[in-house]
Design a protein around this motif. Structure first.
Motif, short mmCIF file in Angstrom:
data_model
loop_
_atom_site.label_atom_id
_atom_site.label_comp_id
_atom_site.label_asym_id
_atom_site.label_seq_id
_atom_site.Cartn_x
_atom_site.Cartn_y
_atom_site.Cartn_z
N ALA A 53 16.59 -28.38 -11.18
CA ALA A 53 16.76 -27.32 -12.17
C ALA A 53 16.51 -25.93 -11.59
O ALA A 53 17.13 -24.95 -12.02
N LYS A 54 15.62 -25.84 -10.63
CA LYS A 54 15.29 -24.53 -10.04
C LYS A 54 16.27 -24.12 -8.94
O LYS A 54 16.09 -23.05 -8.33
N GLY A 55 17.25 -24.95 -8.65
CA GLY A 55 18.24 -24.60 -7.65
C GLY A 55 17.75 -24.73 -6.22
O GLY A 55 18.37 -24.19 -5.28
N TRP A 56 16.67 -25.47 -6.02
CA TRP A 56 16.08 -25.56 -4.68
C TRP A 56 16.89 -26.47 -3.75
O TRP A 56 16.76 -26.35 -2.53
N ILE A 57 17.69 -27.38 -4.30
CA ILE A 57 18.48 -28.24 -3.44
C ILE A 57 19.45 -27.40 -2.60
O ILE A 57 19.54 -27.54 -1.38
N ALA A 58 20.18 -26.52 -3.29
CA ALA A 58 21.12 -25.65 -2.57
C ALA A 58 20.39 -24.66 -1.68
O ALA A 58 20.77 -24.43 -0.52
N GLU A 59 19.32 -24.07 -2.20
CA GLU A 59 18.60 -23.03 -1.46
C GLU A 59 17.99 -23.57 -0.17
O GLU A 59 18.02 -22.89 0.87
#
Length: 455
Positions: A39-45
């Motif tokens: 949800a926090k977008g950490w996978i892409a980041e």
């Protein structure tokens, strides 16, 4: 009247409830962690956007999977849910261990102690009978439902939690932590805007109280949790300590993982009450009264499990001590630092400038680290020599691709440890591109000019 001999430890049994409660809480917590990460977008980041990743030595084949990295996280979350439900428990547990550990090892810059702890617990659960009770597997196949499990299967989890705490406490017995209250003396004033108690963090005495209590807590809490009289107070301390840690410091799910893990120290009656309440809440139904059914392993299976767990715990006891094999200050070189339960012991800031020299022409150019690394990667690399070495090897390959025939890579690095003035960190005359990776001490790390005494 003859007294019947007491059974040996490895032949004693206990309720399966503690394992069942631990399994459910652990699985749901990991599921929540995966959802939060997504949800926090950490996978892409963290795993898609960077151009370069820092692998672990010997595990260079483990790397992000591009767009399939999302599928890897999905598999991890699904397996965590299946473990919590106790549905296809063994393959789900293996899938959770493999997927979570793969995620953990994709990039060294994301290393956290609790990731390592989760991987170890997931591995243990694959071989522990944690789905023997209160699981879908047990409900679907009553013949494989067991109310009693070997006592050592519960104590194994207690032992792992105890190792984590005690080693974390031993690591705090050093002069920086006890005599200088570092790094808490540096960190706490930044939290002085907290309501009610924030003003206390401006006083150095608060940092000393926190430091000494933290060492005492880590060294003693497993033993207080084992004792029936002190257990309620010890668990209250666990909750307060880790909730306060979560409020003060951005260390992710670690506090909640340890709050859940400490439940394993409670007796079977406590877990049976939790399970009864969960049944009523979920309308899972009630089990018909029946004689206690013990899980009895076949002799060869039992022997294999005991040998496997013995080897596992030997590794856990010895691995944190491997820093003794290195001659210089652990906090400075970080040789033997990871995977040793050293939690929040350092405030280490660094700045490193890489220079690439064309050996054929002598032409030199400075490297903009930010063009190759994420903000997190650059920050972590600037204080960790093995990551500097990996980045230097990457730069060599990169500049060869840019037409430089024989690039040499030099680093000009300065590091500050626990509030000290920055000092040179890497020998600037050494071509890091020619240095090899490995477990041997790194002679190109410059000496630490201060002394930290203790364990």
């Amino acid at each position: 009247m003859a007294v019947e001999p007491q059974p040996r430890y490895f032949q004693t049994y206990t309720s399966a409830a503690p394992l069942a409660v631990f399994r459910m809480a652990f699985g749901l917590l990991i599921l929540a962690s995966v959802v939060r990460f997504w949800a926090k977008g950490w996978i892409a980041e963290l795993y898609l956007q960077p151009k370069f990743f820092f692998p672990y030595y010997g595990l260079e084949f483990i790397k992000p999977l591009g767009g399939y990295t999302y599928a890897l996280f999905a598999v991890c979350g699904i397996c965590a849910l299946l473990v919590a439900l106790g549905w296809h428990y063994r393959p789900a547990g293996a899938g959770l261990f493999l997927s979570f550990t793969y995620i953990e090892l994709m990039d060294k810059s994301t290393y956290l102690n609790h990731y390592y702890f989760v991987s170890l617990v997931a591995l243990m659960l694959v071989f522990l009978p944690a789905a023997a009770a209160f699981s879908i597997d047990a409900a679907r196949r009553p013949a494989r439902r067991y109310d009693q499990v070997p006592r050592w299967t519960v104590d194994a989890l207690r032992l792992l939690v105890g190792i984590v705490y005690v080693y974390a406490g031993l690591a705090k017995l050093n002069s920086d932590w006890l005599l200088s209250a570092a790094p808490l003396r540096i960190w706490l004033p930044a939290k002085n805007d907290l309501p009610v108690v924030g003003f206390l963090f401006n006083y150095p005495a608060t940092a000393y109280v926190f430091s000494w209590f933290g060492a005492f807590y880590d060294l003693t809490v497993p033993f207080f949790l084992l004792n029936r009289i002190t257990r309620p107070y010890a668990y209250a301390a666990v909750v307060v300590f880790h909730v306060l840690t979560a409020i003060l410091f951005p260390i992710g799910m670690f506090p909640y993982v340890m709050i859940v893990a400490a439940l394993i120290f409670f007796p079977a009656e406590f877990h049976l009450r939790l399970m009864a309440r969960a049944r009523r809440l979920l309308r899972f139904g009630t089990e018909e009264p029946r004689p206690a059914t013990p899980l009895v392993y076949r002799p060869r299976v039992r022997l294999a499990l005991l040998i496997g767990f013995a080897l596992f715990f030997i590794v856990q006891l010895l691995a944190p001590l491997r820093y003794w094999l290195y001659p210089r200050e652990l906090f400075w070189t970080e040789e033997g630092y990871r995977f040793s339960w050293r939690v929040m012991l350092m405030e280490k800031l660094g700045q490193v400038q890489f220079k690439v020299v064309d050996a054929a022409t002598g032409r030199a150019q400075l490297v903009n680290n930010g063009e190759h690394l994420s903000v997190l990667q650059e920050k972590m690399m600037a204080t960790q020599p093995d990551m500097m070495l990996q980045f230097a090897h990457y730069l060599r390959a990169y500049y060869i691709g840019q037409g430089v025939r024989n690039p040499q890579v030099y680093a000009d690095a300065y590091v500050s440890l626990n509030g000290r003035l920055g000092q040179p960190f890497i020998d600037p005359t050494v071509d890091l591109a020619r240095q090899t990776e490995g477990f041997a001490p790194k002679p190109w790390i410059l000496p630490f000019t201060d002394e930290i005494t203790g364990l």
